[in-house]
Motif scaffolding. Structure first.
Motif, mmCIF file in Angstrom:
data_model
loop_
_atom_site.group_PDB
_atom_site.id
_atom_site.type_symbol
_atom_site.label_atom_id
_atom_site.label_comp_id
_atom_site.label_asym_id
_atom_site.label_seq_id
_atom_site.Cartn_x
_atom_site.Cartn_y
_atom_site.Cartn_z
ATOM 1 N N SER A 123 -4.998 -1.806 -5.428
ATOM 2 C CA SER A 123 -3.256 -2.353 -5.510
ATOM 3 C C SER A 123 -3.089 -3.125 -4.374
ATOM 4 O O SER A 123 -2.491 -4.422 -4.549
ATOM 5 C CB SER A 123 -2.300 -1.150 -5.598
ATOM 6 O OG SER A 123 -2.556 -0.562 -7.033
ATOM 7 N N ALA A 124 -3.367 -2.656 -3.199
ATOM 8 C CA ALA A 124 -2.853 -3.283 -1.967
ATOM 9 C C ALA A 124 -3.869 -4.847 -2.021
ATOM 10 O O ALA A 124 -3.299 -5.685 -1.664
ATOM 11 C CB ALA A 124 -3.368 -2.747 -0.731
ATOM 12 N N LYS A 128 -3.008 7.882 -1.745
ATOM 13 C CA LYS A 128 -3.867 6.587 -1.586
ATOM 14 C C LYS A 128 -4.883 6.542 -2.432
ATOM 15 O O LYS A 128 -5.689 5.354 -2.523
ATOM 16 C CB LYS A 128 -3.902 6.019 0.057
ATOM 17 C CG LYS A 128 -2.475 5.933 0.682
ATOM 18 C CD LYS A 128 -2.639 4.969 1.933
ATOM 19 C CE LYS A 128 -1.296 4.521 2.611
ATOM 20 N NZ LYS A 128 -1.373 4.194 3.736
ATOM 21 N N ASP A 164 0.645 -1.304 -0.056
ATOM 22 C CA ASP A 164 -0.056 0.053 -0.086
ATOM 23 C C ASP A 164 0.814 1.281 -0.276
ATOM 24 O O ASP A 164 0.418 2.303 0.369
ATOM 25 C CB ASP A 164 -0.925 0.120 1.177
ATOM 26 C CG ASP A 164 -0.160 -0.333 2.597
ATOM 27 O OD1 ASP A 164 0.994 -0.244 2.571
ATOM 28 O OD2 ASP A 164 -0.979 -0.313 3.599
ATOM 29 N N ILE A 187 -4.657 4.787 -5.864
ATOM 30 C CA ILE A 187 -3.640 3.465 -6.059
ATOM 31 C C ILE A 187 -4.788 2.455 -6.295
ATOM 32 O O ILE A 187 -4.562 1.223 -6.567
ATOM 33 C CB ILE A 187 -2.585 3.043 -5.144
ATOM 34 C CG1 ILE A 187 -3.528 3.068 -3.986
ATOM 35 C CG2 ILE A 187 -1.558 4.200 -5.113
ATOM 36 C CD1 ILE A 187 -2.500 2.284 -2.635
ATOM 37 N N SER A 224 0.790 0.919 -6.363
ATOM 38 C CA SER A 224 1.515 0.853 -5.011
ATOM 39 C C SER A 224 3.074 0.072 -5.646
ATOM 40 O O SER A 224 3.003 -0.463 -6.266
ATOM 41 C CB SER A 224 1.023 -0.124 -3.982
ATOM 42 O OG SER A 224 0.755 -1.394 -4.440
ATOM 43 N N PRO A 280 2.049 4.027 -2.337
ATOM 44 C CA PRO A 280 1.850 4.672 -3.371
ATOM 45 C C PRO A 280 3.170 4.895 -4.119
ATOM 46 O O PRO A 280 4.089 5.625 -3.310
ATOM 47 C CB PRO A 280 0.884 6.065 -3.053
ATOM 48 C CG PRO A 280 0.149 5.635 -1.645
ATOM 49 C CD PRO A 280 1.358 4.903 -1.077
#
Length: 506
Positions: free
Chosen positions: A471-472, A465, A169, A468, A185, A171
């Motif tokens: 992504s995480a 954040k 996470d 993104i 990320s 970025p």
């Protein structure tokens, strides 16, 4: 003359591991040939060839490892005969004289068999055909080499998986066309590298699982000679090859072979390893770009020297070496394609010299790349402050779509909002390029009354954040507990957990 007075392959001397070099060493090659001769004789005796005595077999078993003295005999015999396999047979006859009459009974260079119709065992009759056991030995070497490199690939994937999860996470600016694009990320980028290597792992696992033995098939693959020696008993011919496969550790022989196993086998393996070479270049090139931007770097020793002239330099030399060796590996399949397509009818010998070079080299290259990749991916260094700095330079542009949508919700025309943003963005870019100034798009927006309805929300729209996406979550689902990557690496877990990070010899 010392070793420093003769050319030495840098690939073997500088880059590859001892384990892979041992597989393709002259001693391993010669000793494997002796094993194959022993296995053939044992199988023939089991199937009723009474000419093969226990004493002869014991002589073969006692001389499986080729001594330095035997290598001297081999060198002298090859100088005289210009035939490497025959030279090895004569050396083995000297080491095991009780087996002299049964070594390589009629077998061809690729482990076929060709006997005169009035079959009578003698050392010379056994050599009436073309040499010894090279093809079956090559299949053993390639199988063992594939088994060696697979867990090493798994370990590199594991390194990248851990890295991806750690930074899932964080970025970072993404790039398309090597131009700034919507952030992702840092972990998501590493997960992409891991996925590429996982595909290579699958391909290499497949070619290993598909690998078969040539066995004893006759001079052109018809098994006619075996019909002669076993008096037409086809069950014995089949059993001979079953025994040879059991001894060599293969599931079965290829259904069809000519005087050789098809060189399509070499090409399949080369294609898989070449694809891995391309992945290695892809990953290392990304790292080199990111090292240039000072947001990510490969590991460096404290005493490492980047330049003989520019003392301040700290170059990504490991990644550069990966690209260099990867270039060689990624293109080596071209040679195997040409060799396969150039085999006329049941075989020609123009495959021999190039295969002696390229088969070991494609594995040594793969091994060398894995040593480098393990070292680099285990020790990647991240610079979050530089990542934030780079991101902040572009983030105002990334936020413009959200700004437009906020204006639309406030009752402003989308087309008009788009045009005002476009003009301010172009002015900002022009000023940045002309004057070398930082991105001041937000400051321009804050001075323009047109954007007054969303001024209070601007700061909240610049949280990295927000840009993104998933992504995480993508990283967690792919690399996390119970995910596809963990399942794929499960069979290599013991190796991964017990093996130290590879270190560079030079």
């Amino acid at each position: 003359m010392t070793k420093h007075d003769e050319y030495e392959s840098p690939l073997a001397h500088r880059y590859a591991s001892r384990e892979i070099k041992r597989i393709f060493s002259p001693r391993e090659r010669a000793s494997t040939w002796r094993k194959l001769w022993l296995w053939l004789a044992e199988a023939q005796k089991d199937l009723g060839l009474t000419q093969i005595t226990d004493k002869a077999l014991e002589g073969l078993r006692s001389n499986l490892v080729v001594s330095d003295e035997a290598f001297q005999v081999i060198a002298e015999e090859e100088r005289i005969r210009r035939h490497d396999v025959m030279s090895h047979i004569f050396a083995l006859e000297k080491d095991a004289p009780d087996a002299a009459g049964i070594i390589h009974i009629g077998a061809t260079s690729c482990y076929g068999m060709c006997l005169p119709r009035d079959f009578k065992v003698s050392a010379m009759q056994s050599l009436l055909t073309d040499s010894a056991v090279t093809d079956n030995a090559d299949l053993i070497f390639m199988r063992d080499a594939l088994r060696l490199i697979l867990p090493k690939i798994a370990k590199v994937i594991h390194n990248l998986s851990k890295f991806a999860l750690k930074f899932k996470d964080l970025p970072t600016l993404a790039f398309t066309h090597y131009q700034a694009a919507q952030p992702i990320s840092l972990g998501r980028r590493a997960a992409q590298w891991a996925q590429d290597l996982a595909m290579d792992l699958e391909d290499i696992e497949y070619v290993l699982a598909s690998l078969r033995f040539r066995g004893a098939q006759g001079t052109t693959g018809s098994q006619a000679s075996f019909m002669e020696i076993f008096h037409g008993d086809t069950a014995k011919i089949d059993r001979l090859n079953e025994i040879l496969c059991e001894k060599a550790g293969f599931e079965a022989c290829y259904d069809i072979s000519t005087q050789t196993y098809t060189r399509k086998v070499d090409l399949r393996i080369a294609n898989a390893l070449s694809a891995f070479g391309a992945s290695a270049i892809r990953i290392a090139t990304d790292i080199r770009h990111l090292a240039h931007d000072k947001i990510l770097d490969e590991p460096h020793e404290a005493t490492q020297t980047g330049s003989s002239a520019m003392a301040f330099k700290s170059n990504p030399m490991r990644s550069e070496r990966i690209c260099s060796l990867g270039r060689k590996l990624s293109n080596i399949s071209t040679n195997f394609s040409a060799t396969f397509s150039s085999q006329w009818l049941e075989r020609t010998l123009d495959d021999s010299a190039i295969r002696r070079i390229d088969i070991p080299e494609m594995f040594l290259l793969t091994d060398a790349l894995l040593i480098l990749l393990d070292d680099v991916t285990h020790g990647l260094v991240v610079f979050p402050a530089m990542i934030r700095s780079q991101l902040q330079e572009e983030l105002p542009f990334m936020a413009t779509e959200n700004i437009i949508m906020k204006l639309v919700h406030a009752g402003v025309s989308r087309q008009e909002a788009h045009e005002r943003i476009r003009v301010l963005s172009r002015e900002t870019v022009e000023t940045m390029k002309t004057n070398g100034t930082k991105n001041d798009l937000i400051a321009r927006i804050e001075k323009d009354d047109f954007f007054k309805p969303i001024w209070a929300e601007l700061d909240g729209m610049l949280d990295p954040k927000l840009f993104i996406g998933r992504s995480a979550e993508i990283v967690e689902r792919y690399c996390g507990s119970g995910g596809p990557l963990e399942r794929k690496l499960e069979k290599y877990k013991e190796y991964i957990d017990s093996t130290a990070t590879a270190t560079l010899a030079v």
